[in-house]
Design an enzyme around this catalytic site. Structure first.
Site, PDB file in Angstrom:
ATOM      1  N   ASP A 196     -47.023 125.250  38.954  1.00 22.85           N
ATOM      2  CA  ASP A 196     -47.509 124.362  39.935  1.00 22.85           C
ATOM      3  C   ASP A 196     -48.297 123.290  39.215  1.00 22.85           C
ATOM      4  OD1 ASP A 196     -46.171 125.022  42.248  1.00 22.85           O
ATOM      5  OD2 ASP A 196     -47.639 126.307  42.661  1.00 22.85           O
ATOM      6  N   GLY A 197     -49.495 123.629  38.525  1.00 19.12           N
ATOM      7  CA  GLY A 197     -50.470 122.829  37.647  1.00 19.12           C
ATOM      8  C   GLY A 197     -49.746 121.971  36.808  1.00 19.12           C
ATOM      9  N   GLU A 252     -54.529 117.669  47.144  1.00 13.70           N
ATOM     10  CA  GLU A 252     -55.764 117.362  48.052  1.00 13.70           C
ATOM     11  C   GLU A 252     -57.012 116.695  47.343  1.00 13.70           C
ATOM     12  OE1 GLU A 252     -56.491 120.427  45.296  1.00 13.70           O
ATOM     13  OE2 GLU A 252     -55.456 120.873  46.917  1.00 13.70           O
ATOM     14  N   ASP A 307     -70.581 123.512  51.152  1.00 15.80           N
ATOM     15  CA  ASP A 307     -70.247 123.581  49.667  1.00 15.80           C
ATOM     16  C   ASP A 307     -69.380 122.466  49.306  1.00 15.80           C
ATOM     17  OD1 ASP A 307     -71.919 125.939  49.197  1.00 15.80           O
ATOM     18  OD2 ASP A 307     -70.337 127.340  48.926  1.00 15.80           O
ATOM     19  N   ALA A 323     -48.008 119.088  51.716  1.00 15.46           N
ATOM     20  CA  ALA A 323     -47.409 119.794  50.581  1.00 15.46           C
ATOM     21  C   ALA A 323     -48.751 120.609  49.911  1.00 15.46           C
ATOM     22  CB  ALA A 323     -46.876 118.997  49.572  1.00 15.46           C
ATOM     23  N   ALA A 368     -52.318 125.279  49.274  1.00 13.00           N
ATOM     24  CA  ALA A 368     -53.029 125.486  47.961  1.00 13.00           C
ATOM     25  C   ALA A 368     -54.535 125.870  48.526  1.00 13.00           C
ATOM     26  CB  ALA A 368     -52.882 124.629  47.257  1.00 13.00           C
ATOM     27  N   TYR A 369     -55.528 125.042  47.780  1.00 17.11           N
ATOM     28  CA  TYR A 369     -56.742 125.254  47.878  1.00 17.11           C
ATOM     29  C   TYR A 369     -57.134 125.090  49.515  1.00 17.11           C
ATOM     30  CZ  TYR A 369     -61.617 124.345  46.814  1.00 17.11           C
ATOM     31  OH  TYR A 369     -63.177 124.454  46.654  1.00 17.11           O
ATOM     32  N   LEU A 411     -55.503 126.317  52.082  1.00 14.55           N
ATOM     33  CA  LEU A 411     -55.384 127.690  52.697  1.00 14.55           C
ATOM     34  C   LEU A 411     -56.545 128.522  52.269  1.00 14.55           C
ATOM     35  CD1 LEU A 411     -53.574 129.489  54.423  1.00 14.55           C
ATOM     36  CD2 LEU A 411     -52.006 129.789  52.394  1.00 14.55           C
ATOM     37  N   SER A 412     -56.722 128.523  50.824  1.00 15.01           N
ATOM     38  CA  SER A 412     -57.846 129.187  50.556  1.00 15.01           C
ATOM     39  C   SER A 412     -58.991 129.316  51.253  1.00 15.01           C
ATOM     40  CB  SER A 412     -57.931 129.389  48.896  1.00 15.01           C
ATOM     41  OG  SER A 412     -56.807 129.603  48.155  1.00 15.01           O
TER      42      SER A 412
END
Length: 262
Positions: free
Chosen positions: A49-50, A122, A151, A159, A163-164, A166-167
């Site tokens: 993905d990256g 994002e 933080d 899309a 990723a981040y 959801l984490s």
């Protein structure tokens, strides 16, 4: 060596520098004819993905935006199809196309520099030191949180919602929902605020409170700007990106099914 659709569709091949992706690229180059990306109609991307996001950003920089058909030779590969060297012509001909618009991040730094970057997944604001960040959050120029102590915070597209976002315990947004996720990262005050789901036409702005004592960076996918004072985020409707997926591996289905993952 085969011509894809008798030469009607011109394909370019790009691969991550990892050994697995390079080995796969060597095999595909032996099987098919390829053109330079400047002459291509579709780009086949080998990696994770990256690397796919990196390739999309390179196309945005060059203003030559082509459909991408990715095959996973990375770790997660959520935005990729399964790797196989077989039946490539048929798979591309059958692929479903999904069009997404990126976010546009506009930043002003503490030093007064103005910087813009696109983001496909994002835009995130992150504290740079041990000190928590203090942020003012505005939606369509209206202050909705006068002081968020955290933080960080992020704005995710559908899309990128798996990723981040959801984490960070943000919501999964179905593709085509025309919504954005606004998700705090480890919020301290107000402790019970867990974020918001906003129409994608929304402009979201952040002002860093105490930017020297509590420095904050802004990251658009993989591009970081440090020591920011203000950040504005909105969908860039002038730009569209096209991702291609095997029918049984379509992005909208994968995003929807992530809601049932345990």
């Amino acid at each position: 060596m085969s011509n894809l659709d008798a030469g009607e569709i011109r394909l370019a091949l790009v691969a991550s520098p990892t050994p697995a992706a390079q080995s796969a690229a060597t095999e595909l180059r032996q099987r098919h004819e390829w053109v330079d990306i400047a002459q291509a109609d579709i780009v086949v991307v080998l990696g994770g993905d990256g690397f796919l996001l990196q390739t999309l950003h390179q196309m945005l920089d060059r203003r030559r935006i082509l459909p991408i058909y990715g095959m996973n030779l990375g770790t997660v590969g959520f935005l990729m199809n399964e790797w196989s060297p077989d039946l490539l012509e048929l798979r591309i001909a059958r692929a479903r196309r999904f069009t997404v618009s990126p976010l546009r991040m506009e930043v002003e730094t503490v030093g007064g520099e103005k910087i813009e970057h696109p983001a496909i997944n994002e835009v995130s604001l992150l504290r740079e030191t041990r000190e928590t960040a203090k942020l003012e959050v505005c939606v369509n120029k209206r202050v909705v949180l006068a002081e968020l102590v955290c933080d960080g915070i992020l704005v995710a597209t559908p899309a990128g919602s798996t990723a981040y976002n959801l984490s960070a315990h943000g919501p999964i947004l179905p593709l085509g929902s025309e919504m954005l996720a606004l998700t705090p990262i480890s919020p301290f005050r107000p402790r019970r605020w867990r974020g918001a789901i906003l129409p994608e036409r929304t402009r979201i702005s952040f002002r860093v409170l105490e930017p020297v004592k509590r420095p904050v960076s802004a990251v658009a996918d993989q591009r970081e700007v440090r020591d920011v004072a203000t950040v504005s985020v909105a969908i860039d409707r002038s730009t569209q990106l096209t991702l291609m997926f095997d029918p049984e591996h379509a992005l909208d289905d994968r995003i929807a099914m992530e809601q049932f993952a345990v």
